[in-house]
Design a protein around this motif. Structure first.
Motif, PDB file in Angstrom:
ATOM      1  N   GLY A 524       0.821  -1.214   0.000  1.00 55.19           N
ATOM      2  CA  GLY A 524       0.000   0.000   0.000  1.00 55.19           C
ATOM      3  C   GLY A 524       0.847   1.252   0.000  1.00 55.19           C
ATOM      4  N   SER A 525       1.991   1.212  -0.688  1.00 58.05           N
ATOM      5  CA  SER A 525       2.905   2.350  -0.658  1.00 58.05           C
ATOM      6  C   SER A 525       2.278   3.610  -1.245  1.00 58.05           C
ATOM      7  CB  SER A 525       4.190   2.011  -1.410  1.00 58.05           C
ATOM      8  OG  SER A 525       3.920   1.553  -2.727  1.00 58.05           O
ATOM      9  N   VAL A 578      -5.988  -2.892   4.037  1.00 57.93           N
ATOM     10  CA  VAL A 578      -5.960  -4.352   4.002  1.00 57.93           C
ATOM     11  C   VAL A 578      -5.829  -4.810   2.557  1.00 57.93           C
ATOM     12  CG1 VAL A 578      -7.138  -6.479   4.663  1.00 57.93           C
ATOM     13  CG2 VAL A 578      -7.471  -4.392   6.018  1.00 57.93           C
ATOM     14  N   PRO A 579      -4.728  -5.472   2.187  1.00 54.76           N
ATOM     15  CA  PRO A 579      -4.596  -6.005   0.826  1.00 54.76           C
ATOM     16  C   PRO A 579      -5.636  -7.087   0.562  1.00 54.76           C
ATOM     17  CG  PRO A 579      -2.483  -6.008   1.981  1.00 54.76           C
ATOM     18  CD  PRO A 579      -3.537  -5.733   3.006  1.00 54.76           C
ATOM     19  N   SER A 580      -5.907  -7.314  -0.710  1.00 57.61           N
ATOM     20  CA  SER A 580      -6.976  -8.231  -1.092  1.00 57.61           C
ATOM     21  C   SER A 580      -6.751  -9.648  -0.554  1.00 57.61           C
ATOM     22  CB  SER A 580      -7.110  -8.270  -2.607  1.00 57.61           C
ATOM     23  OG  SER A 580      -5.883  -8.653  -3.215  1.00 57.61           O
ATOM     24  N   ASP A 581      -5.494 -10.100  -0.485  1.00 57.75           N
ATOM     25  CA  ASP A 581      -5.251 -11.473  -0.055  1.00 57.75           C
ATOM     26  C   ASP A 581      -5.154 -11.626   1.461  1.00 57.75           C
ATOM     27  OD1 ASP A 581      -2.936 -10.067   0.162  1.00 57.75           O
ATOM     28  OD2 ASP A 581      -1.625 -11.610  -0.687  1.00 57.75           O
ATOM     29  N   LEU A 597     -14.549   1.810   4.957  1.00 55.92           N
ATOM     30  CA  LEU A 597     -14.576   3.131   4.352  1.00 55.92           C
ATOM     31  C   LEU A 597     -14.603   3.063   2.818  1.00 55.92           C
ATOM     32  CD1 LEU A 597     -11.930   4.955   6.587  1.00 55.92           C
ATOM     33  CD2 LEU A 597     -14.429   4.969   6.808  1.00 55.92           C
ATOM     34  N   LYS A 598     -13.842   2.145   2.266  1.00 51.90           N
ATOM     35  CA  LYS A 598     -13.743   2.053   0.807  1.00 51.90           C
ATOM     36  C   LYS A 598     -13.148   0.705   0.450  1.00 51.90           C
ATOM     37  CE  LYS A 598     -13.417   3.753  -3.515  1.00 51.90           C
ATOM     38  NZ  LYS A 598     -14.536   4.241  -4.343  1.00 51.90           N
ATOM     39  N   SER A 604      -9.013  -2.865   0.670  1.00 52.32           N
ATOM     40  CA  SER A 604     -10.001  -2.094   1.434  1.00 52.32           C
ATOM     41  C   SER A 604      -9.318  -1.198   2.457  1.00 52.32           C
ATOM     42  CB  SER A 604     -10.990  -3.030   2.137  1.00 52.32           C
ATOM     43  OG  SER A 604     -10.318  -3.889   3.030  1.00 52.32           O
ATOM     44  N   LEU A 605     -10.053  -0.176   2.860  1.00 50.95           N
ATOM     45  CA  LEU A 605      -9.626   0.750   3.907  1.00 50.95           C
ATOM     46  C   LEU A 605     -10.697   0.736   4.980  1.00 50.95           C
ATOM     47  CD1 LEU A 605      -7.387   2.857   4.600  1.00 50.95           C
ATOM     48  CD2 LEU A 605      -8.934   4.600   3.702  1.00 50.95           C
ATOM     49  N   ILE A 606     -10.312   0.388   6.205  1.00 56.00           N
ATOM     50  CA  ILE A 606     -11.271   0.290   7.300  1.00 56.00           C
ATOM     51  C   ILE A 606     -10.815   1.185   8.447  1.00 56.00           C
ATOM     52  CG2 ILE A 606     -11.923  -2.060   6.659  1.00 56.00           C
ATOM     53  CD1 ILE A 606     -10.196  -3.110   8.912  1.00 56.00           C
ATOM     54  N   THR A 607     -11.745   1.479   9.352  1.00 56.90           N
ATOM     55  CA  THR A 607     -11.430   2.287  10.528  1.00 56.90           C
ATOM     56  C   THR A 607     -12.020   1.629  11.766  1.00 56.90           C
ATOM     57  OG1 THR A 607     -11.522   4.510  11.480  1.00 56.90           O
ATOM     58  CG2 THR A 607     -13.482   3.752  10.310  1.00 56.90           C
ATOM     59  N   ASP A 608     -11.559   2.052  12.930  1.00 59.76           N
ATOM     60  CA  ASP A 608     -11.938   1.366  14.171  1.00 59.76           C
ATOM     61  C   ASP A 608     -13.109   2.002  14.893  1.00 59.76           C
ATOM     62  OD1 ASP A 608     -10.610   3.643  14.850  1.00 59.76           O
ATOM     63  OD2 ASP A 608      -9.220   2.719  16.274  1.00 59.76           O
TER      64      ASP A 608
END
Length: 612
Positions: A524-525, A578-581, A597-598, A604-608
């Motif tokens: 995710g660079s 989070v990478p797909s795998d 989130l997306k 994906s991008l998640i939040t707590d």
């Protein structure tokens, strides 16, 4: 026998030269400059190297490279200086990152033109420059931020200056050689010396020119070399001491990254080595379509080998030196660990061998047959490619257009691919529906271009025929770039970064959130680059950041799964990429306690916690 050609006036020569320069400029602009604005930076090497340059621009530290706050000591500084300067002028974007590469291609083509023109003729210069701009490997390996094209410019400039110095005995050329060698070292380390000096040594021994060693200005030229190359290396060594096992920059950069890498013992061992047969065969692809004319150059070298062993003309000197240099580069990396693009510095010398032979031997009967055979093979390949593309377009004609091809292919685990052309395996029917425009452009290019070039060859319009081959490849590269943009959501996570930035702008999340990446930072660079947030890496202490993380002042950015559980939902807001795998593993670890989130292309991008 051909009838002698009528004398050509100077005005006509000038007109022809200007027209050809315009053609070369248009091809460069259409293929290389126009592609600078998209797609966004790709994950892995592209955005990782961009992070290092961006940190330079933001902090003003132009000695030590940093990636995600960790020392990144394996690379020479010059490419990052150029990108950092671009960031100060144009902002932090893909255009600024890749501009030095596009300019490098232009300089490489200009050098090819000048070199071949001086060796043979204006026509040879046109062929050499056109081939440089329309060779598959040159296009393919300038899509990401790697220094090979800049290295090639400096290495080949050093060789050209050496030959011109021997020809004219002008000291300026020899000083130019030393300066170019220093810039090559500042671009990619000691191979900036190994390749040109090794090739020059063999060349001078064969030709007997070693007796003129005093003309090389070894003392004053060496001082010029050190004045350019030494300061950064010394400062980097003094500022970066006390890493793993007491090692610092000098050990890691010179021993680990040069000696141990060549021996296949580099730490960490994260590099592949292509199988021998694949290493050699792929060069026919990287040099396509001009590799089709390689037999012409090989036969020319063999038939005139006695002339090349004691070359009396600049053209023969060029052929000998380019042959030695290209062989040295190819053999070196066939033994060493390698990546597909490592042999990039050999492309221009090989193209010079090919195009000089084409320019000198077009009227030769046997060579004419070989050239015609190359045109026939190109036409056959073009027919096959056009047919395959037509089949793909026809079979997908009833499928709906999907603008995000990444969502279609996320299940194919494309992140596991290691070869640069592996994504051809993803060209399913649904893929063709998403790639109709570039596929149609490529189909038209290969359906007509090779046939037109062959017809021109039959009518002995050789220059026009070779130009059509180049135009065919230029149109194909434009189509390939459009396809790359369509693949952008799968190869770059910039959309996730845009989501985070938009949420901050609308005050739905706090600007001081903590970014986290699950796995290696390279996955995710682009998220790190576009959010300008240092990321904590969960189970990601691997790859090129290991050595830098051993310095006492390195930030504690590496977490394990338990650390993630302890910090998740506490303190400042956390955003986790989070990478797909890794979805199943993260889902099991967090037990569903997150807000999505997306999601794009499987990443994906998640939040707590809920949004504000």
């Amino acid at each position: 026998m051909y009838a002698p050609k009528p004398a050509v006036t100077q005005s006509r020569l000038t007109s022809t030269r200007n027209r050809r320069l315009w053609i070369l400029s248009i091809v460069w602009v259409a293929v290389y400059f126009a592609s600078l604005f998209s797609p966004p930076l790709l994950d892995d090497a592209d955005a990782t190297h961009a992070q290092a340059a961006a940190t330079m621009a933001r902090t003003g530290d132009y000695v030590t490279l940093y990636v995600n706050g960790i020392r990144y000591l394996e690379k020479a500084a010059l490419p990052y200086w150029l990108a950092a300067a671009d960031y100060r002028i144009f902002g932090f974007n893909s255009f600024a990152t890749h501009l030095p590469l596009a300019l490098g291609v232009g300089l490489l083509a200009a050098l090819a033109y000048r070199w071949a023109k001086h060796a043979i003729s204006q026509t040879a210069g046109f062929y050499a420059a056109l081939a440089t701009l329309t060779t598959t490997g040159v296009f393919l390996f300038t899509r990401i931020f790697i220094p090979e094209v800049l290295l090639s410019v400096f290495l080949c400039a050093a060789l050209y200056c050496m030959l011109r110095g021997l020809e004219t005995s002008r000291k300026g050329y020899f000083y130019g050689m030393w300066a170019a060698l220093a810039l090559a070292v500042m671009t990619k380390g000691l191979i900036g010396l190994v390749f040109p000096l090794g090739a020059a040594g063999v060349y001078l021994a064969i030709t007997g020119e070693w007796r003129r060693w005093r003309e090389f200005r070894v003392v004053t030229g060496g001082l010029l070399f050190l004045a350019i190359a030494a300061p950064w290396h010394i400062l980097a060594g003094l500022r970066n001491t006390g890493g793993m096992n007491g090692h610092g920059f000098f050990w890691f950069y010179f021993i680990n990254e040069h000696v141990l890498r060549f021996l296949g013992k580099r730490y960490p061992k994260d590099y592949n080595k292509l199988p021998g047969y694949l290493f050699w065969v792929l060069h026919l692809v990287w040099l396509f379509p001009w590799s089709l004319f390689l037999p012409v150059a090989v036969l020319d070298l063999w038939r005139n080998r006695k002339d090349y062993l004691r070359p009396k003309t600049f053209a023969n000197q060029t052929m000998l030196l380019c042959g030695i240099y290209a062989a040295l580069v190819l053999v070196f990396f066939s033994i060493s660990t390698n990546q597909e693009y490592y042999t990039f510095p050999a492309y221009l010398p090989i193209l010079l061998l090919i195009t000089l032979s084409l320019a000198r031997r077009e009227s030769n009967v046997l060579r004419g047959r070989m050239m015609s055979a190359a045109h026939i093979v190109f036409a056959a390949i073009g027919f096959l490619i056009a047919g395959a593309l037509f089949y793909g377009l026809w079979s997908s004609r009833h499928l709906p257009f999907e603008p995000s091809i990444g969502d279609l292919l996320a299940h194919r685990a494309v992140g596991n691919y290691t070869l640069s052309m592996s994504h051809f395996f993803d060209l399913t029917g649904a893929s063709f529906a998403a790639l109709r425009l570039p596929a149609a452009l490529a189909m038209l290019a290969f359906a007509f271009g090779p046939a037109v070039a062959w017809n021109l060859r039959l009518h002995r319009r050789n220059t026009a025929g070779l130009a059509v081959i180049a135009f065919t490849m230029a149109l194909f590269f434009i189509a390939a770039h459009i396809a790359l943009v369509r693949f952008g959501s799968m190869l770059s996570c910039s959309q996730l970064a845009d989501t985070a930035n938009d949420l901050v702008a609308t005050r739905r999340i706090e600007p001081n959130y903590q970014l986290m990446l699950y796995g290696d930072q390279s996955y995710g660079s682009s998220v790190i680059f576009y959010t300008d947030h240092r990321a904590l890496l969960v189970n990601g202490r691997s790859s090129s950041l290991i050595f830098g993380s051993t310095f006492p002042d390195a930030p504690h950015i590496f977490l394990n799964s338990q650390d993630l559980l302890h910090t998740w939902g506490t303190g400042v807001r956390h955003l986790l990429f989070v990478p797909s795998d890794q979805h199943e593993e993260v889902e099991k670890l967090l037990g569903g306690h997150y807000v999505l989130l997306k999601e794009t292309s499987g990443n994906s991008l998640i939040t707590d916690r809920p949004l504000n």
